[in-house]
Motif scaffolding. Sequence first.
Motif, PDB file in Angstrom:
ATOM      1  N   ARG A 333       0.864  -1.435   0.140  1.00  0.00           N
ATOM      2  CA  ARG A 333      -0.492  -0.402   0.318  1.00  0.00           C
ATOM      3  C   ARG A 333       0.974   1.776   0.460  1.00  0.00           C
ATOM      4  O   ARG A 333       1.615   1.985   1.108  1.00  0.00           O
ATOM      5  N   LEU A 381      -1.372   7.667   8.902  1.00  0.00           N
ATOM      6  CA  LEU A 381      -2.711   9.370   9.390  1.00  0.00           C
ATOM      7  C   LEU A 381      -2.366  10.066  10.485  1.00  0.00           C
ATOM      8  O   LEU A 381      -2.806  10.688  10.157  1.00  0.00           O
TER       9      LEU A 381
ATOM     10  N   CYS B  11     -10.311  -0.245   5.392  1.00  0.00           N
ATOM     11  CA  CYS B  11      -8.393  -0.183   4.503  1.00  0.00           C
ATOM     12  C   CYS B  11      -7.647   0.665   5.271  1.00  0.00           C
ATOM     13  O   CYS B  11      -6.589   1.205   4.652  1.00  0.00           O
ATOM     14  N   GLY B  12      -8.045   1.338   6.500  1.00  0.00           N
ATOM     15  CA  GLY B  12      -7.454   2.276   7.397  1.00  0.00           C
ATOM     16  C   GLY B  12      -6.902   4.058   6.979  1.00  0.00           C
ATOM     17  O   GLY B  12      -6.445   4.260   7.017  1.00  0.00           O
ATOM     18  N   PHE B  13      -7.774   4.365   6.417  1.00  0.00           N
ATOM     19  CA  PHE B  13      -7.718   5.658   5.834  1.00  0.00           C
ATOM     20  C   PHE B  13      -7.453   6.620   6.811  1.00  0.00           C
ATOM     21  O   PHE B  13      -6.889   7.265   7.144  1.00  0.00           O
ATOM     22  N   GLY B  14      -8.768   6.444   7.810  1.00  0.00           N
ATOM     23  CA  GLY B  14      -8.145   7.117   9.093  1.00  0.00           C
ATOM     24  C   GLY B  14      -9.637   7.880   9.151  1.00  0.00           C
ATOM     25  O   GLY B  14      -9.234   9.266  10.196  1.00  0.00           O
ATOM     26  N   MET B  26      -6.954   3.430  15.578  1.00  0.00           N
ATOM     27  CA  MET B  26      -6.600   2.134  14.881  1.00  0.00           C
ATOM     28  C   MET B  26      -6.075   0.933  15.299  1.00  0.00           C
ATOM     29  O   MET B  26      -4.887   1.384  16.309  1.00  0.00           O
ATOM     30  N   ASN B  30      -3.960  -2.029  11.769  1.00  0.00           N
ATOM     31  CA  ASN B  30      -3.994  -1.243  10.438  1.00  0.00           C
ATOM     32  C   ASN B  30      -5.720  -0.203  10.136  1.00  0.00           C
ATOM     33  O   ASN B  30      -5.564  -0.674   8.978  1.00  0.00           O
TER      34      ASN B  30
END
Lengths: 402, 64
Positions: A333, A381, B11-14, B26, B30
């Motif tokens: 990713r 993040l 998808c762990g974008f946050g 989180m 992740n």
Amino acid sequence: MTDRSDVLIVGGSIAGVRTAEGLRRLSFEGSITVLEAGPDLPYDRPALSKQVLAGGESAESVRLRSQADLDKARIELRRGCRGVGLDVDARTVRLDDGTVIEYSDLVIATGSAPRRLPTAPAGPGVHYLRTVRDALDLRDAIDGPVRVVVVGAGFIGSEVAAAAAARSASVTVVEPYAFPLSRVLGDLVGKRLARLHESKGVQLVLGRSVREVGDDGAGGKRVVLDDGTTLDCDVVVVGVGAIPHTDWLAGSGLDVADGVVCDEFCRASAPHVFAAGDVARWPNELFAESMRIEHWTNAVEQAGVVAWNILHPDNPRAYAPVPYVWSDQYGSRLQIVGRPRAEDEVRIVLDDPAGDSLVALYVRDQGLVGAFGLNAPSRMLVLRRSLAARASLDEVMATFTL
Amino acid sequence: MKLFIEVEKCCGFGECIALAPDLFRMGDDNRAQLIGDGTVDQADEERAGTAAFACPAEAIGVEE
């Protein structure tokens, strides 16, 4: 024939549909009409070059809304309907079938289309990727031991290359810059991405552009590069960026310059006209820069602000997001936050070859302006939040030395 | 109001964590996790709805 809609939204992809839903979330009771040029209900576009190509997911699985969802939200979606003219004084949009629709507020969300290479027009053996139909056609074409040439090592090109390689195609990627994504991320990170491609057996031809795409005389295609090199293959895929859909606004008097030019509240240059998604250009106060962003999350976020601003003309919200995009390639990713540029100072703050993870900070005028992450979503993040809060570089660096 | 996460979609974008860090965090994998069982106080409902709506993967559901 003249119709009327309180809010008229031109473009039925995520920015348009999200604006409509956002209005309902804000308790808007008026009529909402969404015009979509294509035949489909809204679908998940990032998945086309990811799950659909690589994972074989069906067209059904990427659908985002059913007709029932839209009905429930009282959103009238007209498919196969193209806006061809805008009159900002009369507040009307003319459709290709001659219908004229009056609006109180208009949202331009017509998105973008793949930039075409004049040397490689779409046709048998030459693919561009934008729609779900494109993705299904391309998936059929790259399935099996075929030879694929991908033009452009940006996100789309790289995801296509990864998907084709995973489907046992032999893949060559042609990129005019020194490394994949090096135009934006610089050579240091670009080199790392080149290794990612090469580790999966994908060949890179860097620093070269395409002079011509023709036939190889044996039923396949022949790609001729600027140095005369020829690459014979079965499938050519072109991923060289996108161009905003603004042709239909010609003659409207609306300010258009690589996108619909808006103010910080996403208001275009005529009253009661807004823009959202790929097609919108606006000044992002957080980065003191005029931006047009073709990312999914931007469309989602911008739509929410446009919905608010339609309903609160006396109390509008400035749209000042931290741009964010992700890409899935070869099981890794990639994430970019903020506005990195190749000429920024690049600081590698995490490099773990074992975990195949990397974090690079982009520093300009002593401040953090962006970051790139490979397999480091938690870190990204935190960096995204640091950018939103305009945290000092010292504060950001401190989080990496703990 | 109660929130739930469709973990396989996340998808762990946050996005949710950025908008409501008191409701989401989180996880070590992740992906986003709920803090607590997802029950939202009335005062936080609008914010929770906004965070759910903002999910680019549409992985967050809301039970009224």
